[in-house]
Design a protein around this motif. Structure first.
Motif, PDB file in Angstrom:
ATOM      1  N   ALA A 147       0.838  -1.199   0.000  1.00 51.67           N
ATOM      2  CA  ALA A 147       0.000   0.000   0.000  1.00 51.67           C
ATOM      3  C   ALA A 147       0.868   1.242   0.000  1.00 51.67           C
ATOM      4  CB  ALA A 147      -0.925   0.009   1.217  1.00 51.67           C
ATOM      5  N   ASP A 148       0.254   2.358  -0.360  1.00 51.25           N
ATOM      6  CA  ASP A 148       0.882   3.664  -0.243  1.00 51.25           C
ATOM      7  C   ASP A 148       0.644   4.168   1.180  1.00 51.25           C
ATOM      8  OD1 ASP A 148       0.597   6.761  -0.267  1.00 51.25           O
ATOM      9  OD2 ASP A 148       1.723   6.323  -2.088  1.00 51.25           O
ATOM     10  N   VAL A 181       0.478   7.005   2.503  1.00 50.85           N
ATOM     11  CA  VAL A 181      -0.387   8.170   2.666  1.00 50.85           C
ATOM     12  C   VAL A 181      -1.776   7.906   2.098  1.00 50.85           C
ATOM     13  CG1 VAL A 181      -0.720  10.597   2.105  1.00 50.85           C
ATOM     14  CG2 VAL A 181       1.565   9.762   2.694  1.00 50.85           C
ATOM     15  N   ALA A 182      -1.835   7.520   0.820  1.00 50.51           N
ATOM     16  CA  ALA A 182      -3.124   7.334   0.165  1.00 50.51           C
ATOM     17  C   ALA A 182      -3.902   6.152   0.734  1.00 50.51           C
ATOM     18  CB  ALA A 182      -2.917   7.146  -1.342  1.00 50.51           C
ATOM     19  N   ASP A 183      -3.167   5.101   1.133  1.00 58.28           N
ATOM     20  CA  ASP A 183      -3.816   3.890   1.647  1.00 58.28           C
ATOM     21  C   ASP A 183      -3.282   3.556   3.029  1.00 58.28           C
ATOM     22  OD1 ASP A 183      -5.132   3.371  -0.930  1.00 58.28           O
ATOM     23  OD2 ASP A 183      -3.112   2.912  -1.618  1.00 58.28           O
ATOM     24  N   SER A 184      -3.215   4.539   3.911  1.00 60.55           N
ATOM     25  CA  SER A 184      -2.636   4.334   5.236  1.00 60.55           C
ATOM     26  C   SER A 184      -3.449   3.302   6.013  1.00 60.55           C
ATOM     27  CB  SER A 184      -2.589   5.646   6.013  1.00 60.55           C
ATOM     28  OG  SER A 184      -3.890   6.170   6.185  1.00 60.55           O
ATOM     29  N   LEU A 201       8.135  10.355   0.304  1.00 58.91           N
ATOM     30  CA  LEU A 201       6.746  10.741   0.493  1.00 58.91           C
ATOM     31  C   LEU A 201       6.616  12.239   0.745  1.00 58.91           C
ATOM     32  CD1 LEU A 201       6.036   7.836   3.008  1.00 58.91           C
ATOM     33  CD2 LEU A 201       5.251   7.908   0.634  1.00 58.91           C
ATOM     34  N   GLN A 248       2.465  15.807   4.735  1.00 61.06           N
ATOM     35  CA  GLN A 248       1.278  14.953   4.654  1.00 61.06           C
ATOM     36  C   GLN A 248       1.489  13.643   5.411  1.00 61.06           C
ATOM     37  OE1 GLN A 248      -0.071  14.404   0.636  1.00 61.06           O
ATOM     38  NE2 GLN A 248      -1.868  13.204   1.230  1.00 61.06           N
ATOM     39  N   THR A 268      -0.466  12.162   8.681  1.00 64.60           N
ATOM     40  CA  THR A 268      -1.075  10.830   8.669  1.00 64.60           C
ATOM     41  C   THR A 268      -0.612  10.013   9.862  1.00 64.60           C
ATOM     42  OG1 THR A 268      -1.242  10.829   6.253  1.00 64.60           O
ATOM     43  CG2 THR A 268      -1.300   8.688   7.354  1.00 64.60           C
TER      44      THR A 268
END
Length: 218
Positions: free
Chosen positions: A91-92, A94-97, A114, A118, A122
């Motif tokens: 996963a990413d 940030v986008a998929d924490s 990253l 941001q 997170t």
């Protein structure tokens, strides 16, 4: 600021390629010393080959290990005994924490890949009350202190590579095969943004082109 000639740098690169060692793993024991002896949930962001996640799992009820690279994540899964409570996730950060809150969040040599503000936001949002965030990161050399530390690290790096490989050329460790990129933030930039987002965080320059950040959620 150029300190060594291109010829010397190429020679050092050849030596380091022949006698590699994992700079990040050097900090794993230090990371553990920043943490409680036992904790419930932990997340290791940018988990790579899973070395740190496996160490955390010896103290945690559960560890979520997150990395964007599916190949190295699959290798990490194979290297991890089924008895350890580690879940590997591609996963990413940030986008998929990962969902939920964590008593411990660690991130080694991944934050510079990253968006800094941001990702700190997170991490903060997923930290349980009283939890601990530990980051080992890379920064761009700018000040005389940065360059002096870089010069001191060069012979130390070669010596460590020689000693860890017992004087014999060796293949690169699995944990060092993931794609990397240079850091673009200076240490001063990192200190400034961290002070805004994580008041009270402790930051220190370290040898081998690293810095450390420790923050405790109130």
């Amino acid at each position: 600021m150029k300190i060594l000639s291109p010829c010397v740098l190429r020679a050092l690169e050849r030596f380091n390629a022949a006698y590699p060692w994992d700079h990040n793993a050097r900090y794993h024991r230090w990371i553990l010393r920043q943490l409680p002896q036992r904790f419930r949930r932990a997340a290791d962001i940018g988990s790579g080959s899973g070395d740190l996640a496996r160490l955390l799992a010896r103290r945690a009820d559960s560890v979520t290990a997150v990395d964007v690279d599916p190949v190295i994540t699959a290798q990490a899964q194979k290297l991890t005994p089924a008895s350890l409570p580690v879940t590997f996730t591609v996963a990413d950060a940030v986008a998929d924490s990962p969902e939920g809150s964590y008593d411990v969040i660690t991130c080694v040599a991944a934050v510079h890949h990253l968006p800094f503000a941001q990702v700190l936001t997170t991490f903060r949002s997923h930290m349980a009350p009283g939890g601990t965030l530990v980051i080992v990161g890379l920064s761009r050399a700018q000040t005389p202190v940065d360059h002096v530390l870089g010069v001191l690290a060069i012979p130390a790096n070669a010596a460590m590579g020689w000693l860890k490989n017992k004087g014999r050329p060796s293949p690169r460790p699995t944990s060092m095969t993931a794609p990397t990129r240079a850091a673009d933030m200076t240490f001063a930039d990192i200190v400034r943004e961290t002070g805004t987002l994580l008041p009270g965080a402790r930051l220190r320059r370290r040898l081998f082109w690293r810095y450390t950040l420790v923050w405790h959620q109130p």
